[in-house]
Motif scaffolding. Sequence first.
Motif, mmCIF file in Angstrom:
data_model
loop_
_atom_site.group_PDB
_atom_site.id
_atom_site.type_symbol
_atom_site.label_atom_id
_atom_site.label_comp_id
_atom_site.label_asym_id
_atom_site.label_seq_id
_atom_site.Cartn_x
_atom_site.Cartn_y
_atom_site.Cartn_z
ATOM 1 N N TYR A 1 -0.740 4.680 -0.617
ATOM 2 C CA TYR A 1 -1.790 4.652 0.398
ATOM 3 C C TYR A 1 -1.122 4.631 1.780
ATOM 4 C CZ TYR A 1 -5.053 3.667 -3.371
ATOM 5 O OH TYR A 1 -5.814 3.746 -4.514
ATOM 6 N N GLN B 1 -3.257 3.838 5.127
ATOM 7 C CA GLN B 1 -3.568 2.418 5.273
ATOM 8 C C GLN B 1 -2.315 1.622 5.599
ATOM 9 O OE1 GLN B 1 -6.499 1.654 5.901
ATOM 10 N NE2 GLN B 1 -7.531 0.850 4.104
ATOM 11 N N GLN C 1 -5.464 8.468 -1.213
ATOM 12 C CA GLN C 1 -4.417 7.747 -0.495
ATOM 13 C C GLN C 1 -4.129 8.413 0.844
ATOM 14 O OE1 GLN C 1 -4.356 8.677 -3.626
ATOM 15 N NE2 GLN C 1 -3.299 7.214 -4.950
ATOM 16 N N MET D 1 0.828 -1.208 0.000
ATOM 17 C CA MET D 1 0.000 0.000 0.000
ATOM 18 C C MET D 1 0.860 1.256 0.000
ATOM 19 S SD MET D 1 -3.242 -0.931 2.424
ATOM 20 C CE MET D 1 -4.633 -1.813 1.691
ATOM 21 N N GLN E 1 -7.891 5.750 2.289
ATOM 22 C CA GLN E 1 -8.836 4.862 1.626
ATOM 23 C C GLN E 1 -8.084 3.713 0.958
ATOM 24 O OE1 GLN E 1 -11.356 7.035 -1.031
ATOM 25 N NE2 GLN E 1 -11.879 8.604 0.470
#
Length: 459
Positions: free
Chosen positions: A279, A282, A322, A274, A326
């Motif tokens: 991201y 996350q 990101q 991620m 999400q």
Amino acid sequence: MVVLRRFVIAMSAALLLGAAEPSAPARAAFERAESALSAGRLDEAAAAYREALTATPGYAAALNGLGTVLFRKGQVADAIARFREATQADPGMKMAYFNLGYAARKAGDLATAAQAYERYTQLEPNDADGYYGLGECYRQLGQKDKAIPAYQAYIAREKRPGEQVWVRKAREHLAAMGAEPLPATTATASAQPAAASAPVAEQPAPFPESRPTGAAAVPEPERTPNPALAASRIRDGDALMKERRYREAAFAFLDASHADSGHVEALFKLGNAMAVLGYYGQAVEKWERAAQLTQDAAIRQSAQDNITRARAKMAQAGASPQAAGQPPGSGPVADTTRAQARRAYEQGVQRIGSRDYGGALTSLTQAIQLEPMLAVAYTARGSANIGLRRYAEAAADYQYSLELEPAAASPLYGLAESYRALGRNAEARVLYERYAASSATDVRAQLQEESRQKAAKLR
């Protein structure tokens, strides 16, 4: 192939009378151990498993659980001993044989691992993963005559699109041993959507490999880990990361974390994938969870190093999906992508109707990759897995579908069917009863009646 899940025993009694029936105090202690393990409290879990075994010597599930804790703490020899005792206490406990095979293979005891995998494949002849582990053991032992049929059995059974990289590896081993090549599988690779953002310039710290880390933690009561599925998806994700196919790798690690929500390696590597995709929020969440669960100082330090770098990146990222944390595919999904996902989903459902479960699995996996929050696709993929007799994998899909849509009824029935096939009758009965009492829009009267009848038989 990875692990893991859940005596001094009276050997002759266990063999003659079968698995020990746990007493009420043993069950209560076992439930506390499961809860502690799910939260990463390994010492507490070990104490509770031992309490369960004191109350009921020969409690196979508690032995298997204690082996899981010991493996996660790096006490591999003791873990192997507990898994072996679990198989002696309950000679039909499939997961204990798989765990014994995996742990022994990690410890270099290939003879013990091969024997355990042999028994596992006898008890679960349709599970491809057992044959791969068996082939690896025999190949490394130099027993080509046994390694060849094991790899061939794996290739014949492995139809999952995401596992084809390991089919290719098995073919390479067969070729190196001078075996006749088998026909190429017909599984096709899923579509690869474009990455959500440019990868970060600096790769996150890799997952430390100083000792085995595949032990599974048991999450909530209705979430049973599938260590074999988690391991195989991690392996697939590793291969995709090397090929710089980061988005596909993220989905592979995400599947692994769905299969076993307390799997440290799956969480850590999902965070890495991620982060490469941008991201960062996350990624930080996954690394923090991995650090909470692990007892390994090296893993904790690597996670913290990654978190520090990711937070610096987040400060530079500005407003973006990101930066908001999400997950890939959570939205907004482009209309064209959504349409492709729905077509793949409908194709998968049609293939289930015609009992082409392997083809359905391919279509539904593509639908999930295109639209990762499409709950009905996970439910349908669960049905395809049931058709392929992959009940633990089906359970993982139904469980995640319920997380996405807690009010849905269909995953309840599918999860009940999976648990019943896995011998988890008490939990299956509760799920049948929940389905029978549901007023959700997707409930079916005929299945409600069947659920009542099945629940009554499991009382």
